[in-house]
Design an enzyme around this catalytic site. Structure first.
Site, PDB file in Angstrom:
ATOM      1  N   HIS A 124       0.854  -1.184   0.000  1.00 41.09           N
ATOM      2  CA  HIS A 124       0.000   0.000   0.000  1.00 41.09           C
ATOM      3  C   HIS A 124       0.889   1.232   0.000  1.00 41.09           C
ATOM      4  CE1 HIS A 124      -2.881   2.969   1.614  1.00 41.09           C
ATOM      5  NE2 HIS A 124      -3.846   2.143   1.253  1.00 41.09           N
ATOM      6  N   ASP A 201       3.000  -4.310   7.885  1.00 44.32           N
ATOM      7  CA  ASP A 201       1.791  -3.509   7.727  1.00 44.32           C
ATOM      8  C   ASP A 201       0.619  -4.463   7.878  1.00 44.32           C
ATOM      9  OD1 ASP A 201      -0.403  -2.062   6.962  1.00 44.32           O
ATOM     10  OD2 ASP A 201       0.322  -1.595   4.945  1.00 44.32           O
ATOM     11  N   GLN A 204      -4.573  -4.862   6.855  1.00 43.03           N
ATOM     12  CA  GLN A 204      -5.526  -5.801   6.270  1.00 43.03           C
ATOM     13  C   GLN A 204      -5.529  -7.142   7.001  1.00 43.03           C
ATOM     14  OE1 GLN A 204      -7.756  -5.326   3.890  1.00 43.03           O
ATOM     15  NE2 GLN A 204      -7.111  -3.237   3.436  1.00 43.03           N
ATOM     16  N   LYS A 227     -10.298  -0.476  10.170  1.00 37.63           N
ATOM     17  CA  LYS A 227     -10.370  -1.743   9.441  1.00 37.63           C
ATOM     18  C   LYS A 227     -10.519  -2.931  10.383  1.00 37.63           C
ATOM     19  CE  LYS A 227      -7.312  -0.095   5.706  1.00 37.63           C
ATOM     20  NZ  LYS A 227      -8.261   0.144   4.615  1.00 37.63           N
ATOM     21  N   CYS A 365      -4.590   2.469  -3.821  1.00 42.83           N
ATOM     22  CA  CYS A 365      -3.322   2.926  -3.235  1.00 42.83           C
ATOM     23  C   CYS A 365      -2.221   1.889  -3.440  1.00 42.83           C
ATOM     24  CB  CYS A 365      -3.483   3.258  -1.752  1.00 42.83           C
ATOM     25  SG  CYS A 365      -4.547   4.674  -1.426  1.00 42.83           S
TER      26      CYS A 365
END
Length: 407
Positions: A124, A201, A204, A227, A365
């Site tokens: 991302h 990261d 998600q 999220k 993104c």
């Protein structure tokens, strides 16, 4: 396999009773932001209505109550991520803010000219742009890992990119386009062999249930609230305590100091060293409620249901012969990126919305990944446990109608 009652699960989300025009809402944009259960809505409303003040600074009852609730949220986040201590949990304004914190702090004295940062092409932008800042401002070298059409990273190619100059590996926990899960543990172990740190990261990744950062052996893990069934404006940076203790602060102001004099400043210990100013108090309380709520769920049932939705969507869309699908790994997360033949994804998303089906359209993104896939944009349906097979059918039916209209 456990029995999962999707209707009962849906009842916890007030917004799902909405109609869009003449159609029931089929919210399939969960990779962008998930809807909020009543437990989170109630926790934030109760904090605002009954016990709110600034934290850490007051000695009155409301300040003490709010500080206790705020720090309890930190403890909940530590438990959710499997951290060794709540002192390894830094509250940020979101995942982007957390990655920028790491980049700016490490960029002060740990990463400099000629040092190397390894990224994958499916990151991302939030896990790309802060490292480009270091490339522009410090002369850092960015090294890129390719992925195959399903988002798999060749570990041998990764090994070849590691060197004594590697200072950091920054990798997604789950691709927000292809749904792929990199082998984070192996990548972390190999990074540590050359003295590098590894950042995950997890924006998600974390929504699918509690995480074990110690098992992943990562040095940093990033989570964003919106999220993960929580509010916007709040995120978490997990940092290994020994690493955080060696990092200088990124922002200056209240709370992050030990002492301020006319001729110098000394800094607080982590995590407070990295939390300058009044924090997102109500948002942290909401995130704590969200993570507590997730930990109470039947994770096997949730994942099984999401897997069934994803398989159903992939098979049904493929059978129409009007769709190009991106990412077909059987282990992928509940994300289906696609394009209708002869149609722009923005037009597709607009026409689907007319049928009550909410999907994402654009480059998500992830422009380097779009270039790797040979497209400029895709549509993307992403599922949560409150989605149903009927909603998948509504997606497929709306795609067929959109294709007929546009072609």
């Amino acid at each position: 396999m456990t029995d999962f009652d999707v209707d009962r699960f849906r009842q916890q989300f007030p917004i799902l009773s909405r109609d869009i025009g003449k159609s029931p809402l089929a919210y399939l944009d969960n990779a962008a932001s998930v809807q909020k259960p009543q437990a989170v809505i109630d926790a934030m409303a109760t904090a605002m209505a009954t016990s709110y003040a600034n934290v850490h600074r007051g000695l009155h009852t409301l300040a003490n109550e709010t500080t206790a609730a705020f720090e309890e949220a930190r403890t909940i986040a530590a438990n959710y991520l499997g951290a060794a201590s709540q002192d390894e949990i830094v509250f940020c304004s979101g995942g982007t803010d957390a990655i920028n914190l790491v980049a700016n702090s490490l960029g002060q004295d740990h990463i400099g000219e000629g040092d190397e940062i390894i990224l994958s092409v499916m990151e991302h932008h939030s896990n790309i742009v802060p490292w480009h800042f270091l490339r522009e401002r410090k002369g850092v070298v960015l090294k890129w890992l390719d992925v195959d059409e399903n988002g798999h990273i060749d570990i041998e190619a990764y090994k070849a990119n590691l060197s004594p100059r590697t200072k950091l590996v920054a990798i997604t926990g789950q691709s927000n386009v292809l749904g792929a899960f990199p082998d984070v543990r192996t990548m972390a172990d190999l990074a540590h062999d050359v003295g590098a740190l590894l950042l995950v990261d997890g924006c998600q990744h974390a929504v699918h249930g509690p995480v074990d950062v110690q098992a992943l052996n990562c040095d940093f893990y990033v989570l964003t609230g919106h999220k993960t069934y929580g509010p916007t404006g709040i995120g978490v940076l997990y940092g290994r305590q020994s690493v955080l203790e060696g990092m200088p602060p990124f922002r200056g102001g209240g709370e992050m100091i030990d002492r301020v004099d006319l001729d110098g400043v000394t800094y607080n210990e982590p995590p407070h060293r990295f939390e300058a100013g009044t924090p997102p108090i109500l948002e942290a309380i909401g995130l704590g409620a969200a993570l507590s709520w997730v930990m109470e769920q039947d994770h096997e049932g949730l994942r099984s249901h999401e897997r069934a939705l994803t398989d159903h969507a992939m098979e049904a869309l493929r059978s129409t012969n009007i769709v190009t699908l991106y990412g077909a790994s059987p282990e992928k997360g509940p994300i289906v990126a696609f394009n209708l033949k002869g149609a722009h994804p923005h037009d597709v998303a607009t026409l689907l919305d007319n049928k009550g089906v909410a999907v994402r359209a654009g480059h998500h993104c992830c422009q380097p990944l779009m270039a790797r896939l040979g497209v400029t944009a895709t549509a993307r349906a992403s599922f949560a446990p409150y989605n149903t097979h009927d909603e998948v059918d509504a997606l497929v039916d709306a795609c067929v109608k959109a294709h007929n209209l546009l072609n």
